[in-house]
Design a protein around this motif. Structure first.
Motif, PDB file in Angstrom:
ATOM      1  N   GLY A  15      -2.101   4.888   3.179  1.00  0.00           N
ATOM      2  CA  GLY A  15      -0.878   5.121   2.436  1.00  0.00           C
ATOM      3  C   GLY A  15      -0.902   6.363   1.571  1.00  0.00           C
ATOM      4  O   GLY A  15      -1.915   7.054   1.455  1.00  0.00           O
ATOM      5  N   PRO A  16       0.224   6.650   0.925  1.00  0.00           N
ATOM      6  CA  PRO A  16       0.348   7.872   0.125  1.00  0.00           C
ATOM      7  C   PRO A  16      -0.539   7.883  -1.109  1.00  0.00           C
ATOM      8  O   PRO A  16      -0.846   8.949  -1.642  1.00  0.00           O
ATOM      9  CB  PRO A  16       1.831   7.885  -0.253  1.00  0.00           C
ATOM     10  N   PHE A  17      -0.964   6.704  -1.561  1.00  0.00           N
ATOM     11  CA  PHE A  17      -1.823   6.633  -2.737  1.00  0.00           C
ATOM     12  C   PHE A  17      -3.304   6.606  -2.375  1.00  0.00           C
ATOM     13  O   PHE A  17      -4.154   6.490  -3.247  1.00  0.00           O
ATOM     14  CB  PHE A  17      -1.475   5.394  -3.570  1.00  0.00           C
ATOM     15  N   GLU A  18      -3.598   6.671  -1.066  1.00  0.00           N
ATOM     16  CA  GLU A  18      -4.966   6.650  -0.558  1.00  0.00           C
ATOM     17  C   GLU A  18      -5.746   5.461  -1.121  1.00  0.00           C
ATOM     18  O   GLU A  18      -6.866   5.583  -1.611  1.00  0.00           O
ATOM     19  CB  GLU A  18      -5.679   7.969  -0.873  1.00  0.00           C
ATOM     20  N   HIS A  40       0.806  -1.216   0.000  1.00  0.00           N
ATOM     21  CA  HIS A  40       0.000   0.000   0.000  1.00  0.00           C
ATOM     22  C   HIS A  40       0.846   1.276   0.000  1.00  0.00           C
ATOM     23  O   HIS A  40       0.306   2.372  -0.113  1.00  0.00           O
ATOM     24  CB  HIS A  40      -1.005   0.010   1.165  1.00  0.00           C
ATOM     25  N   HIS A  41       2.169   1.138   0.128  1.00  0.00           N
ATOM     26  CA  HIS A  41       3.061   2.278  -0.056  1.00  0.00           C
ATOM     27  C   HIS A  41       3.906   2.113  -1.316  1.00  0.00           C
ATOM     28  O   HIS A  41       4.847   2.852  -1.544  1.00  0.00           O
ATOM     29  CB  HIS A  41       3.988   2.450   1.153  1.00  0.00           C
ATOM     30  N   GLY A  42       3.574   1.129  -2.117  1.00  0.00           N
ATOM     31  CA  GLY A  42       4.357   0.831  -3.303  1.00  0.00           C
ATOM     32  C   GLY A  42       4.774  -0.627  -3.302  1.00  0.00           C
ATOM     33  O   GLY A  42       4.626  -1.344  -2.314  1.00  0.00           O
ATOM     34  N   TYR A  43       5.310  -1.087  -4.411  1.00  0.00           N
ATOM     35  CA  TYR A  43       5.625  -2.506  -4.576  1.00  0.00           C
ATOM     36  C   TYR A  43       6.701  -2.971  -3.605  1.00  0.00           C
ATOM     37  O   TYR A  43       7.723  -2.303  -3.408  1.00  0.00           O
ATOM     38  CB  TYR A  43       6.076  -2.778  -6.010  1.00  0.00           C
ATOM     39  N   VAL A  44       6.473  -4.120  -2.990  1.00  0.00           N
ATOM     40  CA  VAL A  44       7.416  -4.737  -2.057  1.00  0.00           C
ATOM     41  C   VAL A  44       7.917  -6.034  -2.677  1.00  0.00           C
ATOM     42  O   VAL A  44       7.125  -6.926  -2.996  1.00  0.00           O
ATOM     43  CB  VAL A  44       6.749  -5.023  -0.694  1.00  0.00           C
ATOM     44  N   ALA A  59       2.520   8.684   8.591  1.00  0.00           N
ATOM     45  CA  ALA A  59       3.168   9.252   7.424  1.00  0.00           C
ATOM     46  C   ALA A  59       4.342   8.411   6.962  1.00  0.00           C
ATOM     47  O   ALA A  59       4.852   7.564   7.677  1.00  0.00           O
ATOM     48  CB  ALA A  59       3.640  10.672   7.744  1.00  0.00           C
ATOM     49  N   MET A  60       4.790   8.681   5.739  1.00  0.00           N
ATOM     50  CA  MET A  60       5.826   7.859   5.138  1.00  0.00           C
ATOM     51  C   MET A  60       7.202   8.133   5.703  1.00  0.00           C
ATOM     52  O   MET A  60       7.613   9.288   5.813  1.00  0.00           O
ATOM     53  CB  MET A  60       5.884   8.111   3.631  1.00  0.00           C
ATOM     54  N   HIS A  69      -8.854  11.935  17.984  1.00  0.00           N
ATOM     55  CA  HIS A  69      -7.536  11.588  18.500  1.00  0.00           C
ATOM     56  C   HIS A  69      -6.518  11.154  17.454  1.00  0.00           C
ATOM     57  O   HIS A  69      -5.330  11.074  17.777  1.00  0.00           O
ATOM     58  CB  HIS A  69      -7.675  10.488  19.557  1.00  0.00           C
ATOM     59  N   THR A  70      -6.937  10.853  16.236  1.00  0.00           N
ATOM     60  CA  THR A  70      -5.962  10.488  15.209  1.00  0.00           C
ATOM     61  C   THR A  70      -5.207  11.742  14.770  1.00  0.00           C
ATOM     62  O   THR A  70      -5.816  12.761  14.460  1.00  0.00           O
ATOM     63  CB  THR A  70      -6.659   9.862  13.988  1.00  0.00           C
ATOM     64  N   PRO A  71      -3.873  11.706  14.757  1.00  0.00           N
ATOM     65  CA  PRO A  71      -3.105  12.901  14.394  1.00  0.00           C
ATOM     66  C   PRO A  71      -3.429  13.398  12.989  1.00  0.00           C
ATOM     67  O   PRO A  71      -3.727  12.616  12.088  1.00  0.00           O
ATOM     68  CB  PRO A  71      -1.651  12.423  14.479  1.00  0.00           C
ATOM     69  N   GLU A  72      -3.366  14.689  12.826  1.00  0.00           N
ATOM     70  CA  GLU A  72      -3.623  15.306  11.529  1.00  0.00           C
ATOM     71  C   GLU A  72      -2.626  14.788  10.498  1.00  0.00           C
ATOM     72  O   GLU A  72      -1.426  14.712  10.742  1.00  0.00           O
ATOM     73  CB  GLU A  72      -3.506  16.826  11.661  1.00  0.00           C
ATOM     74  N   GLY A  73      -3.144  14.387   9.345  1.00  0.00           N
ATOM     75  CA  GLY A  73      -2.295  13.885   8.279  1.00  0.00           C
ATOM     76  C   GLY A  73      -2.040  12.396   8.322  1.00  0.00           C
ATOM     77  O   GLY A  73      -1.440  11.836   7.401  1.00  0.00           O
ATOM     78  N   ALA A  74      -2.475  11.733   9.383  1.00  0.00           N
ATOM     79  CA  ALA A  74      -2.270  10.292   9.509  1.00  0.00           C
ATOM     80  C   ALA A  74      -3.428   9.544   8.868  1.00  0.00           C
ATOM     81  O   ALA A  74      -4.519  10.075   8.684  1.00  0.00           O
ATOM     82  CB  ALA A  74      -2.151   9.900  10.979  1.00  0.00           C
ATOM     83  N   ASP A  75      -3.191   8.267   8.521  1.00  0.00           N
ATOM     84  CA  ASP A  75      -4.267   7.426   8.021  1.00  0.00           C
ATOM     85  C   ASP A  75      -5.371   7.321   9.062  1.00  0.00           C
ATOM     86  O   ASP A  75      -5.114   7.356  10.273  1.00  0.00           O
ATOM     87  CB  ASP A  75      -3.758   6.015   7.711  1.00  0.00           C
ATOM     88  N   ALA A  76      -6.600   7.117   8.593  1.00  0.00           N
ATOM     89  CA  ALA A  76      -7.734   7.002   9.514  1.00  0.00           C
ATOM     90  C   ALA A  76      -7.567   5.834  10.476  1.00  0.00           C
ATOM     91  O   ALA A  76      -8.075   5.858  11.595  1.00  0.00           O
ATOM     92  CB  ALA A  76      -9.028   6.850   8.721  1.00  0.00           C
TER      93      ALA A  76
END
Length: 663
Positions: A566-569, A5-9, A645-646, A528-535
């Motif tokens: 992830g960054p690609f939502e 979910h952050h790119g190919y592994v 975040a990444m 309570h989830t930090p701003e900018g973090a995944d839900a």
């Protein structure tokens, strides 16, 4: 396991990309740390493995040995521990190499010839099917290896710092790193030299002779029994027919044996009764030789014989039951007036016999209980008051263990003619099976455990007890999944929404709850989830519908149960489940057809049960736990938090470069 979910592994998905303090982690022990763990036994290693998942927290674990443990004294792994291993990702692998206990045989004096022993009874190890996981035997050293693997593959790239012995500590009243710890090098050119480390918190997991315990003024108090046992791990040739079955052997000639087969198909352990110890023995019984232990074992097992070919390990110990009155550095008369800075766990705060297989298991639950709490406080998720719950919860559990073990060890040491009933030993084993398996722990109402006002909505998930998993169907791919097996040791709270009878997308208590979770400022996910973090960074929210999976339209499921990651939502489809018609979780766990919310702590214990309409109660439950946190004030923490975040490696992935790990 989820990745990509952050790119190919392309590599091992169990190895997470280095992040936070794991990037360019110094090999040398630093002068300043967030958490210093003393002792790399089970309690210390599980706490370290949990803390290793928090990228922004500097945790180091020191050990006086020069390297990994080669052979450990403990070997019994109860089902609750295997459940815990599942959360850390290695249950299946350790099951594959371990010996599995399915039955116990009871041998007693032969009624026709009391000088001989004969099999009198058998007992199934888990007669009620309390867990889907087995009761195992595997060397403690291997358990530590698996936790070390988890740590090394974590974002923080944690490894034990070998060759340091704890000497003393001092706690200042103020300062960012108020605990000053003096260590001594035990090997190499610097052997004997002192080294000072300053920490925010210290965990003493340094065994029954704990120096950390002594440094905070705690003492082990209790009974030292006047009964000795020889224990040996051996390879033998024998005519005893149950050599690969767990056995309790009571001899008419006097003396008992507990036989436990070990992993690998050949090795086994024997606890051999050496009898009463005189009050003035002064430890001389510990000089009993291995030859004397073997001779005593053969005497007890007559007419069978052990021809010992190899001894892997042996020892002599006297049964003792001791407990400290607190598991942290806050004196009882100061509880509530300040929060702890130093903690103890495992044998440092409770000792007992080895024959119930509880030492390593209870110690690991100590470490698991504390690890996520330290992580939450240090990341700013929770107030420091959270740390006071550790001693309050675990000291009571240890007291219950001591009481249980006194009765079990007394029965194991008794002669057959001393028992009120000939079947007393096996009856006790069957009747109390749930306790040693690790499933009688039930935390009382507290900051972390709600009152049981709505327990009737989910009777199979008792508040304060561990979340007992059951099979459900994952809707997106129709795979049968044990619901609890997706609760990894990532430090997140779980919110399980057991839906009402309406279908996905229809107006109902479930759909209204989902909208509240996703949108309301009062929702713990929003508040309570930090701003900018995944839900799903701090709260793992899942829904379980009552319909068969074919009756759930994924397109109609609310976004609260299909969060973007992830960054690609990307959409996470693995939070939507349906009841398995063959084994309906609603029936199995007594869940009301009107639905229910089941809240589960990061260490797998049920924290509360609420109706689907209890949004204000849900918000109120989390408010004091997350009271120190707001999305605005913790956005900087979020950059190094789990599933947020990444890290730089993920940023490279997002631009198309390969990476070998997953998170």
């Amino acid at each position: 396991m989820q990745f990509h979910h952050h790119g190919y592994v392309s590599g091992d998905p169990r190895i997470q990309p280095a992040a936070g303090v794991g990037i360019d982690r110094p090999a040398e022990l630093p002068d300043l740390v967030d958490v210093l763990i003393v002792g790399s036994g089970p309690a210390g290693m599980i706490a370290a493995a949990q803390l290793s998942q928090f990228p922004g927290i500097t945790t180091r674990i020191v050990e006086r040995r020069g390297g990994r443990l080669a052979i450990g004294q403990a070997d019994g792994i109860q089902a609750r521990s295997v459940e815990t291993f599942q959360a850390f990702g290695f249950a299946e692998r350790i099951i594959a190499e371990a010996y599995r206990i399915t039955e116990m045989a009871f041998w007693k004096p032969d009624p026709n010839d009391p000088t001989k022993i004969a099999r009198a009874a058998r007992a199934v190890d888990d007669p009620t099917g309390i867990s889907e996981f087995p009761h195992l035997i595997v060397n403690q050293a291997r358990v530590l290896d698996y936790f070390a693997e988890v740590m090394a593959g974590s974002p923080t790239r944690m490894v034990p710092d070998y060759g340091y012995e704890f000497s003393r500590l001092h706690v200042d009243e103020a300062g960012e790193h108020p605990v000053t710890v003096t260590l001594v090098h035990t090997a190499g050119e610097r052997a004997g030299q002192e080294r000072t480390v300053r920490a925010k918190y210290v965990l003493g997991a340094d065994g029954a002779r704990s120096k950390v315990r002594d440094s905070i003024g705690c003492t082990l108090a209790g009974d030292q029994a006047n009964h000795a046992w020889g224990v040996m791990d051996v390879l033998v040739v024998t005519d005893f027919p149950d050599i690969r079955t767990k056995c309790a052997i009571q001899s008419g000639a006097g003396g008992n044996i507990l036989l436990i087969p070990r992993e690998g198909g050949h090795l086994f352990r024997m606890y051999v009764d050496l009898g009463e110890v005189a009050a003035d023995d002064a430890g001389r019984v510990r000089e009993t030789t291995i030859e004397q232990i073997i001779d005593k074992a053969n005497e007890i097992m007559h007419p069978y014989h052990l021809d010992v070919r190899n001894v892997a390990w042996h020892s002599v110990y006297e049964v003792g039951h001791r407990l400290t009155d607190r598991f942290d550095d806050v004196p009882l008369d100061e509880v509530g007036s300040r929060t702890p800075r130093v903690f103890i766990a495992g044998d440092a705060c409770h000792t007992h016999s080895a024959k119930a297989g509880q030492g390593m298991n209870v110690s690991m639950q100590d470490g698991f209980n504390l690890g996520w709490k330290l992580g939450h406080v240090l990341e700013g998720r929770s107030p420091e008051s959270l740390l006071s719950t550790y001693s309050a919860e675990r000291q009571v559990i240890a007291k219950n263990l001591i009481d249980f073990d006194k009765e079990w060890s007394s029965l194991m040491a008794a002669r057959p003619d001393e028992l009120a009933d000939p079947t007393e030993l096996e009856d006790f084993y069957v009747r109390t099976a749930e306790f040693p398996a690790g499933f009688m722990t039930q935390y009382p109402p507290s900051l972390l455990i709600g009152e049981a006002h709505d327990q009737a909505l989910a009777t199979g998930f008792p508040i304060g007890k561990r979340f007992k998993s059951a099979v459900v169907t994952r809707v997106c791919d129709a795979n049968p999944i044990h619901l609890g097996h997706h609760a990894t040791a990532d430090g997140r709270w779980r919110i399980y929404v057991f839906a009402d009878e309406a279908r996905a997308g229809e107006d109902s208590p479930t759909s209204r709850l989902a909208e509240w979770i996703a949108r309301s400022p009062e929702s713990p996910v929003v508040a309570h989830t930090p701003e900018g973090a995944d839900a799903g960074a701090w709260f793992d929210v899942k829904v379980i519908y009552q319909q068969d999976h074919t009756g759930v339209d994924m397109g109609s499921v609310h976004e609260a149960f299909k969060p973007r990651v992830g960054p690609f939502e990307l959409i996470d489809y693995e939070k939507v489940y349906a009841a398995d018609p063959a084994a309906d979780i609603f029936e199995l766990r007594g869940i009301d057809r009107a639905g229910a919310i089941v809240i589960v702590r990061p260490d797998q214990y049920v924290a509360n049960v609420l109706p689907l309409t209890a949004t204000s109660e849900l918000a109120e439950f989390f408010r004091p736990i997350m009271g120190a946190v707001s999305p605005q004030t913790t956005s900087s923490t979020a950059s190094t938090s789990i599933s947020t975040a990444m890290p730089p490696s993920r940023m490279r992935q997002a631009t198309g470069l390969a990476n070998t790990g997953a998170r």
